[in-house]
Motif scaffolding. Structure first.
Motif, mmCIF file in Angstrom:
data_model
loop_
_atom_site.group_PDB
_atom_site.id
_atom_site.type_symbol
_atom_site.label_atom_id
_atom_site.label_comp_id
_atom_site.label_asym_id
_atom_site.label_seq_id
_atom_site.Cartn_x
_atom_site.Cartn_y
_atom_site.Cartn_z
ATOM 1 N N GLY A 45 0.955 -1.212 0.011
ATOM 2 C CA GLY A 45 -0.304 -0.347 -0.060
ATOM 3 C C GLY A 45 1.086 1.089 0.178
ATOM 4 O O GLY A 45 2.407 1.569 -0.390
ATOM 5 N N ALA A 46 0.395 2.120 0.128
ATOM 6 C CA ALA A 46 0.591 3.945 0.297
ATOM 7 C C ALA A 46 1.822 3.732 1.165
ATOM 8 O O ALA A 46 1.122 3.840 2.552
ATOM 9 C CB ALA A 46 -0.418 5.035 0.327
ATOM 10 N N ALA A 47 2.750 4.424 0.877
ATOM 11 C CA ALA A 47 3.846 5.020 2.123
ATOM 12 C C ALA A 47 4.812 5.609 1.981
ATOM 13 O O ALA A 47 4.898 6.014 0.530
ATOM 14 C CB ALA A 47 4.275 3.807 3.216
ATOM 15 N N SER A 48 4.847 6.000 2.268
ATOM 16 C CA SER A 48 5.832 7.967 2.425
ATOM 17 C C SER A 48 7.328 6.813 1.457
ATOM 18 O O SER A 48 7.873 6.401 2.665
ATOM 19 C CB SER A 48 6.423 8.445 2.947
ATOM 20 N N SER A 51 10.447 4.805 4.003
ATOM 21 C CA SER A 51 9.253 4.061 5.162
ATOM 22 C C SER A 51 9.769 2.720 5.311
ATOM 23 O O SER A 51 8.697 1.747 5.928
ATOM 24 C CB SER A 51 7.959 4.901 4.944
ATOM 25 N N ASP A 79 1.179 -2.598 6.557
ATOM 26 C CA ASP A 79 0.267 -1.413 5.625
ATOM 27 C C ASP A 79 1.144 -0.253 5.962
ATOM 28 O O ASP A 79 0.820 0.361 6.674
ATOM 29 C CB ASP A 79 -1.376 -0.920 5.772
ATOM 30 N N GLY A 80 0.764 0.241 4.847
ATOM 31 C CA GLY A 80 1.387 2.092 4.229
ATOM 32 C C GLY A 80 0.981 2.724 5.418
ATOM 33 O O GLY A 80 1.576 3.538 6.276
ATOM 34 N N GLN A 81 0.529 3.295 4.706
ATOM 35 C CA GLN A 81 -0.800 3.832 5.599
ATOM 36 C C GLN A 81 -1.033 3.464 7.120
ATOM 37 O O GLN A 81 -1.057 4.570 8.250
ATOM 38 C CB GLN A 81 -2.196 4.196 5.503
ATOM 39 N N ASN A 84 2.761 4.584 8.483
ATOM 40 C CA ASN A 84 2.782 6.440 8.310
ATOM 41 C C ASN A 84 1.624 6.862 9.779
ATOM 42 O O ASN A 84 2.187 7.186 10.685
ATOM 43 C CB ASN A 84 2.118 7.212 7.138
ATOM 44 N N GLY A 85 0.648 5.737 9.884
ATOM 45 C CA GLY A 85 -0.097 6.545 11.346
ATOM 46 C C GLY A 85 0.411 5.958 12.190
ATOM 47 O O GLY A 85 0.516 6.956 13.690
ATOM 48 N N ARG A 160 -6.570 -2.870 10.584
ATOM 49 C CA ARG A 160 -8.049 -2.545 9.939
ATOM 50 C C ARG A 160 -8.163 -4.249 9.571
ATOM 51 O O ARG A 160 -7.170 -4.638 9.214
ATOM 52 C CB ARG A 160 -6.992 -1.883 8.331
#
Length: 160
Positions: A45-48, A51, A79-81, A84-85, A160
């Motif tokens: 998934g999306a990650a900066s 990361s 999961d990237g999001q 980050n969270g 999640r």
């Protein structure tokens, strides 16, 4: 002199390193995960940028997935999001020296544990935290550990 703590892998050992401007010292805390105990998780998934998982984050995920496997549950995927969270929330807790839950996500938090093993063991000994780890509906995870200025570790898992 300002001290900074980071996690590194050295000689098959996950080490917590306190670095000062004048040099570094290392204190080994726990054995690194081996290929027979867990695969190194990767982020989906999306990650900066930059990361990728640290050794401590990988160990938390591996130990969490080992607990799930003992209960016949599939592994969680980083999961990237969520990473980050979890990183942002652990950083906030460490900066504010405030152990408190965020909102809008299922999470486990901790303070003061000195290793990934100790953090996951603490969560597994608490019915509410254990329920989050063993939640059959969860498929993804984000984790983090950040040290406060006084060296206290703040931990966060998000699901999640």
């Amino acid at each position: 002199m300002q001290m900074k703590s980071v996690a590194i892998a050295c000689g098959g050992i996950v080490a917590l390193v306190a670095m000062a401007c004048s040099g570094a010292t290392a204190l080994c805390r726990e054995p690194a995960m081996t290929a027979t105990t867990a695969m190194t998780p990767t982020i989906s998934g999306a990650a900066s940028p930059g990361s990728g998982l640290s050794p401590v984050e990988s160990a938390v995920i591996a130990k969490t997935n080992a607990a799930r496997a003992r209960s016949g549950l599939p592994p969680l995927t980083a999961d990237g999001q969520l990473m980050n969270g979890a990183r942002n929330h652990a950083r906030w807790m460490a900066q504010n020296r405030n152990l408190s839950h965020g909102s809008g996500v299922t999470e486990n938090i901790g303070m003061g544990q000195t290793s990934a093993s100790e953090a996951v063991t603490s969560w597994m000994q608490s019915s509410g935290h254990r329920a989050n780890i063993l939640g059959g509906g969860h498929t993804r995870i984000g984790v983090a550990m950040v040290h406060s200025a006084d060296g206290t570790a703040y931990w966060c898992q998000q699901f999640r």
